[in-house]
Structure formats: structure tokens, C-alpha cells
Design an enzyme around this catalytic site. Structure first.
Site, short mmCIF file in Angstrom:
data_model
loop_
_atom_site.label_atom_id
_atom_site.label_comp_id
_atom_site.label_asym_id
_atom_site.label_seq_id
_atom_site.Cartn_x
_atom_site.Cartn_y
_atom_site.Cartn_z
N CYS A 259 0.88 -1.18 0.00
CA CYS A 259 0.00 0.00 0.00
C CYS A 259 0.91 1.22 0.00
O CYS A 259 1.09 1.88 1.02
CB CYS A 259 -0.91 0.00 1.23
SG CYS A 259 -1.73 -1.58 1.55
N GLY A 263 4.71 7.06 -1.57
CA GLY A 263 6.03 6.52 -1.90
C GLY A 263 7.15 6.85 -0.94
O GLY A 263 8.31 6.49 -1.20
N GLY A 264 6.84 7.51 0.17
CA GLY A 264 7.90 7.88 1.12
C GLY A 264 8.62 6.67 1.69
O GLY A 264 9.86 6.66 1.79
N LYS A 265 7.87 5.65 2.06
CA LYS A 265 8.48 4.47 2.66
C LYS A 265 9.18 3.61 1.60
O LYS A 265 10.24 3.04 1.86
CB LYS A 265 7.43 3.66 3.42
CG LYS A 265 6.81 4.44 4.58
CD LYS A 265 5.73 3.65 5.29
CE LYS A 265 5.05 4.48 6.37
NZ LYS A 265 4.21 5.58 5.81
N CYS A 382 -0.98 4.82 10.54
CA CYS A 382 -0.83 6.16 11.14
C CYS A 382 -2.06 6.47 11.99
O CYS A 382 -2.66 7.53 11.88
CB CYS A 382 -0.59 7.23 10.09
SG CYS A 382 -1.89 7.37 8.84
#
Length: 449
Positions: A259, A263-265, A382
Site C-alpha cells: 500500500c 512513496g515515502g516508505k 498512522c
């Protein structure tokens, strides 16, 4: 932009957020860019919108003391009162008489003389007598709900989960800004180099203890930094960085981010892999795949393959025992990020939480066979609600006997988190009041050989 136009713009944004369920941060950013609002005005506009949203229930409690309960207010009139009272009570740079004058002028322009007189009367009454105390509210849950502008059902739910004091600390923390944090692209610049350059440019910074790539921006607009425009850093909350650290990605591995958007992770994982191996990144929404591709391009990462797909259908795409690591950063209620997105607390319900927890369980169930034996799976959200966190993990483990909590997860946590308030046998719950981060949950599971 004149103060009059600025406040009118703020009211328009607030109405769109409330009536059309628009996302506050997206609408504000679009308004700033489309109208080319100056940095000085940008700060005030953001403060007016976020502040009025953040304290909406508190402000309505104040308004009710001065308006007959049978009198129906137009949405824009109520919003103008909220915004004006917010400035009078919580901001101190603009004198009350100027706030009242601007509000009356806006009322004249939008309505008629009677509305302007009403606005003037309410605000001058508050100027003379102040706002009513919340001490008269006997029920402590309702009082905390009004004082911190959190829906009563949510406060009650958190009190049942964590007790009154922790809930109060969480609600209060949600009213205040947290510092922005960034992550360096380690193949382009070291953390020390980045911090030195930022400090020479006038920023106040400190190293994050959550990630060796993390930097906390205590003062300065990072969007104006050359490091940002050159793709040497990316904005990411420290809690999210912790995911990239705890997945323990190695160069050459094959990793699934189920998921992924925005795209940060995925990009953090790719950096940890030194751009070697493959990160397969998926998201339910096709338009969000573009965000992942753009993020990877900005950071000059080529080992991310992004493709639109529902995480619940990934078994149709991949064979069993394919991945060394899997990240399920699950869709959730977002109740941990209300400091930056205050509209979330008014738009969620208990039914949403229960519905999302079922989706989370379904995703984990689908993903489980895709991990190689002895592989690691990180589950994160989160949010701060146990129904989406611990209880989802418990349910998964009860149905998948070939999985267990990886005990090394607890040993590998940053030292300040090893004995944190939110550590349980199922993982780590970060609360917004403790480390200046988002409210966040993560854990690491291992598939037995």
C-alpha cells in the site's frame, strides 16, 4: 494580498473543507500556488484555516453562549464568527478592534446590515466579557471533548483504551504543530553534510534518533532549501522513517510495499538497499502510482517498480514465497495525523474504524503466503486505535500459525523507544504527545521456516 481578501479566502477554504469534505492541506496548497500568495500571507492564511479547523468545536461552544439556540446561522456567518473568535482568543498579533472591523466588513459584503450588526455584537461582547468557561461542563469526557475540539465519541473511545490522562495528553498534543522532519538521500549526501549546509543557510536543525537518515527542522522553510529542490532530501515524519529502518532491507533483496502511495516508505527502503534489488510498490488508486514514480525520480532511485493494484488481489500477481520483506502500511482512519490534518477528526466515525480494520485483516491474510520462509513483514498504520493495530495483529496471528512476532524487532528499536509508553508484546504504539511525531503503530512479524 490585503487582510480583507486574505480572510475572505480563508472563509472560502473553510467552507469547502466543511461542506465538500475537501482535504485541508491539499486545498491550502492549491490556493497558495494558484493565487501566488506571498510567503508572509501564506503563513497567516494557513494559520487561520488550520487554527479555525483545529478548534472548531471549542469555538462553537463559545458562539452558543452569545447566539439564541433557535437562531439558524448561515454556514458562512458561523465560519466568519469561528475564524474571528479564533484570532481573538488564540492569536495575539492582530488587535481585537482590527479583527472586528474586518469581520464586519466581510459581513457587509457577503450579507446585509443585519448580519453585520450580529457579527459586531457577538465579537464586541466577547471583547468586553471574554468567552464562557468550560468548568461548568460536569462530564469530564464531554468537557475534554469541548476544550480540545475532539468528537465526544472519540474521546470516550480513547479513554476506554488508554485512560483519561493519556487521552488528555493526546488531545492537547493534537492541537499543536510538530516540527517537520526530513530524510536525506544517503547516496547523494551524508546527514552531517546536510545539517551543516542547512545551518549555514539559516535553519535550526537536530538529528533524529529514529533514523540515521533523519533530520528535524526546528526553524526554517525546508521547501525553500536547495537540498530539497535538488532531490537530496525528502520530507517524511520520523514515525514513517522508523518503518524504513525496522524493515531491515538489504541490497539485492526483493521487497513488496503493498500500500505504497505516495512513496515515502518505498523510496526509503530503496535507499536502504543502495538502489540494488527490487521494490515492487502497489496502490489501489491509479493516479497515486504517478506520485510514487515522481518521488523515485526526484531521489534518482531506479529499483522501484510501481503498479496500480488492490493489495487484496496481490496473490493474483505474485507467486507464493516471492519476497524477502513485505511492508503493509495499511489504509487506516488516520487518527494519528490530526495535528497536520485537523479535518480528519470531524470526518471519521466508529463505523469507519471497524470497516477499515476488516480491510486491514483482509490485506494481511492475502499477503501472508507471498513472504519467503524466515522473511520479515512490517505492519504499520498512522492511527492510535487498537482496533486497527494490536487487534488486527492478534487476529492475523490467530489465523496464521506459521507467523510470529519477531522478537528482534524490540531489540532493534532506537534506545529511547525500547521502554516507550506504547510498547506491548504486539508492537510499538507511538503517541503524538511523546516524541513530536505522528501517532503511529508498527510491528514486525516473521514467517517461520
Amino acid at each position: 494580498m490585503s487582510k480583507y481578501l486574505l480572510r475572505n479566502t480563508a472563509i472560502e477554504l473553510l467552507l469547502r473543507i466543511e461542506q465538500d469534505s475537501g482535504y485541508s492541506h491539499l486545498l491550502i496548497n492549491h490556493e497558495i500556488k494558484s493565487k501566488n500568495i506571498s510567503p508572509k500571507d501564506e503563513g497567516l492564511l494557513t494559520e487561520l484555516v488550520y487554527g479555525t479547523l483545529q478548534y472548531k468545536m471549542t469555538l462553537d461552544y463559545y458562539i452558543a453562549a452569545f447566539i439564541d439556540k433557535n437562531k439558524k446561522l448561515s454556514p458562512w456567518v458561523r465560519m466568519l464568527l469561528r475564524m474571528s473568535i479564533y484570532q481573538m482568543i488564540y492569536l495575539d498579533k492582530v488587535p481585537d478592534h482590527a479583527i472586528i472591523h474586518e469581520a464586519v466588513e466581510i459581513a457587509k459584503q457577503r450579507g446585509h446590515k443585519g448580519v453585520a450588526s450580529l457579527i459586531n455584537a457577538v465579537l464586541r461582547n466577547i471583547q468586553r466579557n471574554g468567552v464562557p468557561s468550560t468548568n461548568d461542563i460536569e462530564d469530564p469526557v464531554k468537557r475534554l471533548s469541548i476544550e480540545t475540539s475532539h468528537p465526544e465519541w472519540l474521546v470516550k473511545r480513547w479513554v476506554n483504551c488508554y485512560g483519561y490522562e493519556t487521552t488528555k495528553e493526546m488531545c492537547v498534543a493534537n492541537l499543536h504543530h510538530k516540527p517537520i522532519s526530513i530524510r536525506i538521500q544517503p547516496m547523494k549526501i551524508s546527514r552531517i553534510e546536510a545539517m551543516e549546509q542547512l545551518e549555514s543557510d539559516g535553519f535550526t536543525v537536530s538529528p533524529s534518533t529514529f533514523s540515521e537518515q533523519g533530520i528535524i527542522i526546528e526553524k526554517g522553510n525546508i521547501l525553500k532549501s536547495s537540498l530539497f529542490t535538488k532531490g537530496m532530501i525528502t520530507i517524511q515524519d520520523q514515525s514513517s522513517m522508523l518503518v524504513g529502518e525496522m524493515i531491515n532491507a538489504q541490497p539485492g533483496q526483493t521487497i513488496l510495499d503493498a500500500c505504497s502511495a505516495p512513496g515515502g516508505k518505498a523510496t526509503h527502503i530503496a535507499e536502504k538497499m543502495r538502489n540494488e534489488g527490487n521494490v515492487f510498490a502497489h496502490d489501489l488508486h491509479k493516479k497515486k502510482i504517478k506520485l510514487i514514480d515522481e518521488k523515485a525520480k526526484e531521489l534518482t532511485l531506479t529499483n522501484i517498480k510501481a503498479e496500480q493494484m488492490d493489495a487484496r488481489k496481490l496473490r493474483e500477481r505474485y507467486e507464493e514465497d516471492t519476497f524477502d520483506r513485505i511492508l503493509v502500511d495499511a489504509p487506516c482512519s488516520g487518527l494519528g495525523v490530526m495535528r497536520g490534518k485537523p479535518d480528519i477528526k470531524y470526518n471519521k466515525s466508529e463505523e469507519d474504524i471497524e470497516r477499515l480494520s476488516e480491510i486491514q485483516k483482509e490485506i494481511l491474510s492475502t499477503i501472508a503466503p507471498l513472504l519467503k520462509p524466515n522473511g520479515l513483514l512490517v505492519y504499520s498504520t498512522c492511527t492510535v486505535d487498537p482496533s486497527e493495530n494490536e487487534k488486527v495483529v492478534q487476529d492475523f496471528l490467530s489465523r496464521n500459525q506459521n507467523y510470529e512476532i519477531d522478537q528482534e524487532f524490540f531489540n532493534e528499536l532506537p534506545s529511547e523507544l525500547k521502554n516507550a509508553q506504547g510498547v506491548t508484546k504486539y508492537g510499538l504504539q507511538l503517541f503524538p504527545q511523546n516524541y513530536q511525531t505522528d501517532g503511529f503503530f508498527l510491528t514486525r512479524l516473521m514467517r517461520k521456516s
